[in-house]
Design an enzyme around this catalytic site. Structure first.
Site, PDB file in Angstrom:
ATOM      1  N   SER A 180      43.251 -29.816  -7.599  1.00 45.02           N
ATOM      2  CA  SER A 180      44.318 -29.545  -6.638  1.00 45.02           C
ATOM      3  C   SER A 180      43.753 -29.394  -5.229  1.00 45.02           C
ATOM      4  CB  SER A 180      45.059 -28.254  -7.017  1.00 45.02           C
ATOM      5  OG  SER A 180      44.218 -27.123  -6.808  1.00 45.02           O
ATOM      6  N   LYS A 181      44.661 -29.389  -4.261  1.00 42.10           N
ATOM      7  CA  LYS A 181      44.258 -29.193  -2.867  1.00 42.10           C
ATOM      8  C   LYS A 181      43.552 -27.842  -2.705  1.00 42.10           C
ATOM      9  CE  LYS A 181      46.073 -28.692   1.808  1.00 42.10           C
ATOM     10  NZ  LYS A 181      45.486 -27.361   2.009  1.00 42.10           N
ATOM     11  N   ARG A 182      44.018 -26.863  -3.425  1.00 38.53           N
ATOM     12  CA  ARG A 182      43.408 -25.538  -3.324  1.00 38.53           C
ATOM     13  C   ARG A 182      41.940 -25.576  -3.739  1.00 38.53           C
ATOM     14  NH1 ARG A 182      46.943 -20.834  -5.775  1.00 38.53           N
ATOM     15  NH2 ARG A 182      48.246 -21.632  -4.077  1.00 38.53           N
TER      16      ARG A 182
END
Length: 510
Positions: free
Chosen positions: A264-266
């Site tokens: 994910s972007k996180r």
């Protein structure tokens, strides 16, 4: 006659294109080109509530940067226009009507409250809370209501959706090119909505209709769509298109570096690497997300890195250009296991492609930044700098960071070397060596090395003990490119001046 290979990448313009989506596009592209087929870009924008301005342009730009542009698409055109689903809305209702007429779909008039009540009752009875063969006859739809009541509701303009009518107990079987045979019982499925209250199709109906009309031969997509595949198989069957139904291949997920869950972007923010091909600025919040292009990755390196996430070439080699990828790619070698993302490996790929890149081309790439910094912009000189520096770095922009001393006078000096090596007689020896070099008639790597060794011997000092202070006085750094070639490129006057200045002004910290 063998069917022509036609594949499609069909993203939704709901934000930036995730690197996992790029891999899906790449695998589609490689498969199409391997088989002399067509790669199509279709924008699936039926969910207008989640539409994000600029996302469609971002998708096109990302594919163009990577060099995997489609044969057909919104920008390219083609024989099956339009390629934007929102411009195809008039065609879907007829297929929903066809399914109703043939008994494979039905009108459902249930309100949100009635649906919530149904689900609550089923959950209380510890039964699956779904609209299916077991629950539909207790709801308000064209199967449970009389024909007159249904017609009355339609004439009155009552809101409705169209749902597929699944058989109570039937086995749905299809062969997935990655996963083998997939078998699902309809008792595990529900009567999905095909046409929404606003008359727009859901993904399921629009996807199947568009793939049929566009003559798609293979659907290669992420494994998140695997649970929907049995429904799509039934839609092909119920619409009379089973004979031309595409083959399916569901790709595994890109996983976090630790392998625990989807990337994910996180994860990228936390670990310091991009998860998008290009930088993205959120139009609503203004938040900026980093991209591989802006972080200095070469498109060839990104493609090579992505290709090996979930695909295993038969000879275990790692470096492929796009032509070689096309030739080697095989859907049979795609793994059904998730592929862990490795940020260090991504940098390694970029390093390998940077080493192979022409030095003069890199020098030209650096020209705008040199001019922005007000540094000397001479292609021949910069090419020589690139030749000395690039093997030490992973990215083009790091060449100027590692080799700034080639363009501007050092202002910072490595403190560790200053503390450990810049003491005693060393500063004076550097000044004395500068005087010797001032009179050299030949200032090339060979003569510099010979002169340095003779100087060390004459002054009874270890060449190894003097080498790093010499580098420090000239570049300000503890390490770098081969020292004699570095000094030769910098030139006699500049090197001597730096050595003299360092010998009189540099002080070792206590």
């Amino acid at each position: 006659m063998e069917r022509k290979v036609r594949v499609r990448f069909a993203p939704s313009p709901t934000g930036p294109l995730h690197i996992g989506g790029v891999r899906t596009a790449l695998f589609n592209y490689l498969f199409a080109k391997k088989h002399g087929g067509d790669f199509i870009l279709r924008i699936e924008d039926t969910d207008q509530k989640r539409f994000v301005p600029g996302a469609e342009d971002y998708i096109n730009e990302a594919l163009a940067w990577l060099g995997i542009s489609p044969n057909e698409g919104v920008r390219e055109g083609g024989d099956h226009t339009p390629y934007r689903q929102s411009e195809r809305m008039d065609m879907y209702k007829q297929y929903a009507d066809q399914l109703i007429a043939s008994g494979y779909a039905y009108y459902a008039f249930d309100t949100s409250d009635e649906l919530n009540e149904m689900r609550a009752k089923l959950e209380a009875a510890r039964m699956p809370a779904k609209y299916d063969a077991s629950s539909r006859m207790s709801m308000k739809n064209s199967l449970s209501l009389s024909e007159d009541e249904v017609q009355k509701r339609l004439d009155n303009g009552d809101p409705y959706v169209v749902r597929i009518k699944l058989p109570r107990k039937e086995e749905v079987r299809f062969h997935d090119e990655v996963r083998g045979w997939v078998v699902v019982h309809t008792s595990q499925m529900d009567d999905k909505v095909l046409l929404k209250q606003d008359g727009l199709p859901t993904y399921h109906l629009a996807n199947v209709v568009d793939d049929h009309i566009m003559e798609i031969s293979h659907v290669i997509r992420g494994e998140e769509w695997l649970p929907s595949a049995p429904l799509h198989v039934l839609l092909y069957r119920y619409l009379g298109w089973e004979e031309t139904m595409p083959k399916f291949a569901h790709l595994s997920l890109l996983l976090k570096p630790d392998g625990k869950g989807k990337l994910s972007k996180r994860d990228g923010d936390r670990l310091g690497f991009p998860v998008f091909p290009l930088q993205w600025t959120d139009p609503a919040s203004g938040e900026i997300s980093s991209g591989y292009r802006e972080d200095g990755y070469l498109p060839e390196a990104v493609l090579n890195m992505l290709a090996l996430l979930g695909w295993h070439p038969s000879d275990n080699r790692e470096l492929f250009d796009l032509t070689e990828l096309i030739e080697a790619f095989s859907i049979e070698k795609v793994s059904k296991s998730g592929a862990k993302f490795d940020a260090d490996k991504a940098k390694w790929f970029n390093n390998r492609y940077l080493q192979a890149k022409n030095n003069e081309v890199i020098a030209n790439d650096l020209a705008p930044e040199l001019e922005r910094r007000g540094w000397k912009n001479d292609t021949e000189y910069t090419t020589s700098v690139v030749n000395l520096i690039k093997e030490k770095v992973n990215f083009t922009h790091e060449i100027l960071e590692a080799g700034d001393f080639f363009f501007t006078e050092p202002t910072n000096y490595d403190e560790k070397v200053l503390r450990k090596k810049w003491k005693g007689e060393i500063p004076a020896l550097i000044g004395k060596l500068a005087s010797t070099w001032k009179d050299l008639t030949s200032f090339n790597a060979e003569s510099l090395e010979s002169s340095f060794k003779a100087f060390a011997e004459e002054n009874e000092v270890s060449p190894g003990g003097l080498m790093q202070p010499l580098r420090l006085s000239v570049s300000g750094k503890a390490g770098g490119p081969p020292i004699w070639e570095m000094i030769e490129l910098l030139g006699q006057e500049r090197v001597v001046n730096r050595m003299e200045s360092a010998s009189t002004s540099l002080v070792s910290p206590q």
